[in-house]
Design a protein around this motif. Sequence first.
Motif, PDB file in Angstrom:
ATOM      1  N   ASP A  86      66.171  65.730  43.408  1.00  0.00           N
ATOM      2  CA  ASP A  86      66.639  65.470  44.773  1.00  0.00           C
ATOM      3  C   ASP A  86      67.961  64.707  44.751  1.00  0.00           C
ATOM      4  OD1 ASP A  86      66.095  62.848  44.151  1.00  0.00           O
ATOM      5  OD2 ASP A  86      64.355  62.656  45.465  1.00  0.00           O
ATOM      6  N   ASP A  87      68.469  64.399  45.933  1.00  0.00           N
ATOM      7  CA  ASP A  87      69.778  63.737  46.039  1.00  0.00           C
ATOM      8  C   ASP A  87      69.635  62.343  46.637  1.00  0.00           C
ATOM      9  OD1 ASP A  87      71.374  66.139  45.188  1.00  0.00           O
ATOM     10  OD2 ASP A  87      70.197  66.949  46.839  1.00  0.00           O
ATOM     11  N   THR A  88      68.454  61.770  46.444  1.00  0.00           N
ATOM     12  CA  THR A  88      68.178  60.416  46.911  1.00  0.00           C
ATOM     13  C   THR A  88      68.866  59.412  45.992  1.00  0.00           C
ATOM     14  OG1 THR A  88      66.064  61.116  47.823  1.00  0.00           O
ATOM     15  CG2 THR A  88      66.283  58.775  47.310  1.00  0.00           C
ATOM     16  N   PRO A 104      67.211  58.026  51.016  1.00  0.00           N
ATOM     17  CA  PRO A 104      67.270  59.476  51.189  1.00  0.00           C
ATOM     18  C   PRO A 104      68.222  59.866  52.317  1.00  0.00           C
ATOM     19  CG  PRO A 104      65.308  58.634  52.260  1.00  0.00           C
ATOM     20  CD  PRO A 104      66.060  57.429  51.718  1.00  0.00           C
ATOM     21  N   GLY A 105      68.687  61.086  52.301  1.00  0.00           N
ATOM     22  CA  GLY A 105      69.546  61.561  53.391  1.00  0.00           C
ATOM     23  C   GLY A 105      70.489  62.658  52.960  1.00  0.00           C
ATOM     24  N   HIS A 106      71.123  62.490  51.798  1.00  0.00           N
ATOM     25  CA  HIS A 106      72.041  63.536  51.332  1.00  0.00           C
ATOM     26  C   HIS A 106      71.244  64.798  50.960  1.00  0.00           C
ATOM     27  CE1 HIS A 106      75.825  61.455  51.470  1.00  0.00           C
ATOM     28  NE2 HIS A 106      75.369  60.444  50.735  1.00  0.00           N
ATOM     29  N   THR A 107      71.827  65.940  51.262  1.00  0.00           N
ATOM     30  CA  THR A 107      71.130  67.202  50.983  1.00  0.00           C
ATOM     31  C   THR A 107      71.755  67.968  49.820  1.00  0.00           C
ATOM     32  OG1 THR A 107      72.521  68.278  52.650  1.00  0.00           O
ATOM     33  CG2 THR A 107      70.375  67.473  53.376  1.00  0.00           C
ATOM     34  N   LYS A 108      72.849  67.418  49.273  1.00  0.00           N
ATOM     35  CA  LYS A 108      73.444  67.998  48.065  1.00  0.00           C
ATOM     36  C   LYS A 108      73.855  66.850  47.150  1.00  0.00           C
ATOM     37  CE  LYS A 108      75.005  72.452  49.764  1.00  0.00           C
ATOM     38  NZ  LYS A 108      76.148  73.231  50.269  1.00  0.00           N
ATOM     39  N   ARG A 109      74.327  67.196  45.980  1.00  0.00           N
ATOM     40  CA  ARG A 109      74.591  66.186  44.957  1.00  0.00           C
ATOM     41  C   ARG A 109      75.570  65.111  45.432  1.00  0.00           C
ATOM     42  NH1 ARG A 109      77.323  65.461  39.915  1.00  0.00           N
ATOM     43  NH2 ARG A 109      78.742  67.191  40.264  1.00  0.00           N
ATOM     44  N   SER A 126      78.965  63.008  49.311  1.00  0.00           N
ATOM     45  CA  SER A 126      78.165  64.084  48.730  1.00  0.00           C
ATOM     46  C   SER A 126      78.810  65.449  48.951  1.00  0.00           C
ATOM     47  CB  SER A 126      76.777  64.047  49.366  1.00  0.00           C
ATOM     48  OG  SER A 126      76.122  65.283  49.276  1.00  0.00           O
ATOM     49  N   ASP A 128      77.397  67.651  50.349  1.00  0.00           N
ATOM     50  CA  ASP A 128      76.965  68.111  51.686  1.00  0.00           C
ATOM     51  C   ASP A 128      78.031  67.790  52.746  1.00  0.00           C
ATOM     52  OD1 ASP A 128      76.688  65.394  52.253  1.00  0.00           O
ATOM     53  OD2 ASP A 128      74.497  65.411  52.207  1.00  0.00           O
ATOM     54  N   HIS A 146      80.762  63.122  59.083  1.00  0.00           N
ATOM     55  CA  HIS A 146      80.841  64.520  58.658  1.00  0.00           C
ATOM     56  C   HIS A 146      82.300  64.849  58.390  1.00  0.00           C
ATOM     57  CE1 HIS A 146      76.666  65.579  59.511  1.00  0.00           C
ATOM     58  NE2 HIS A 146      76.777  64.703  60.503  1.00  0.00           N
TER      59      HIS A 146
END
Length: 313
Positions: A86-88, A104-109, A126, A128, A146
């Motif tokens: 995961d990316d935590t 936790p929160g990021h969805t990519k590396r 990240s 993401d 973003h």
Amino acid sequence: MKLTDNVLRSFRVAKVFRENSDKINCFDFSPNGETVISSSDDDSIVLYDCQEGKPKRTLYSKKYGVDLIRYTHAANTVVYSCNKIDDTIRYLSLHDNKYIRYFPGHTKRVVALSMSPVDDTFISGSLDKTIRLWDLRSPNCQGLMHLQGKPVCSFDPEGLIFAAGVNSEMVKLYDLRSFDKGPFATFKMQYDRTCEWTGLKFSNDGKLILISTNGGFIRLIDAFKGAILHTFGGYNNSKAVTLEASFTPDSQFIMIGSEDGKIHVWNGESGMKVAVLDGKHTGPITCLQFNPKFMTFASACSNMAFWLPTIDD
């Protein structure tokens, strides 16, 4: 002892450690300069004693992997990103090898992680395309931005502002207290198709920003105006490796390793190369940092090397 061209040219490898079976992807000196901690692609975390020049202990993060390790302000605790599962982001107590908290929160590396120099805040960037602002005391993200592309980010030495490098073509400066209002300054650079930005760092005096790339050059810019002061090149990086570039603690010199195991050093003011040091590294020097308190620096491929000057200038 003051850092001069001659002193820098006199640095030699004092000790080499072969604790790792794969490349060291990151290391970080403790704020007091007494220890350095490394993370490696072999899932290990190694803590070294800088004064005694020896490894103190090794911990493992086999399930999640470990990357971008950073000391927090409390002795014996670190945060790091993971390169498996995961990316935590994880907050670890070295003292008893237990996790204190997860972020936790990021969805990519996660590709950038920077700890505030003054408090418990840290930022992460990240793939993401977001930058997240965190507080060590809470698992919840304190702020979210973003962006249009892959970010790199870093705090300034006062911990009041942070810089985000976006899309490998612009640097945006944000005030930490009001970053939701957007950047207070944006510096646009010439986009270079041959490479992408892999990191940015402020000098200790806060006047300069160093932009690292996975190409054959790094850039030094004015932190207030965004003007490019120097572009440093002439080192080997044909395989687009992420090579860490660093300032010396006095903000006067800039250093980077290369894929042939050599370290190149420039004078930040004149832009002149002052030294090429051979560390006899077996692979690309992916990590390179000067100790914040002592006259020594470390460089790493899959081995860790400690360097000392051999003259008193």
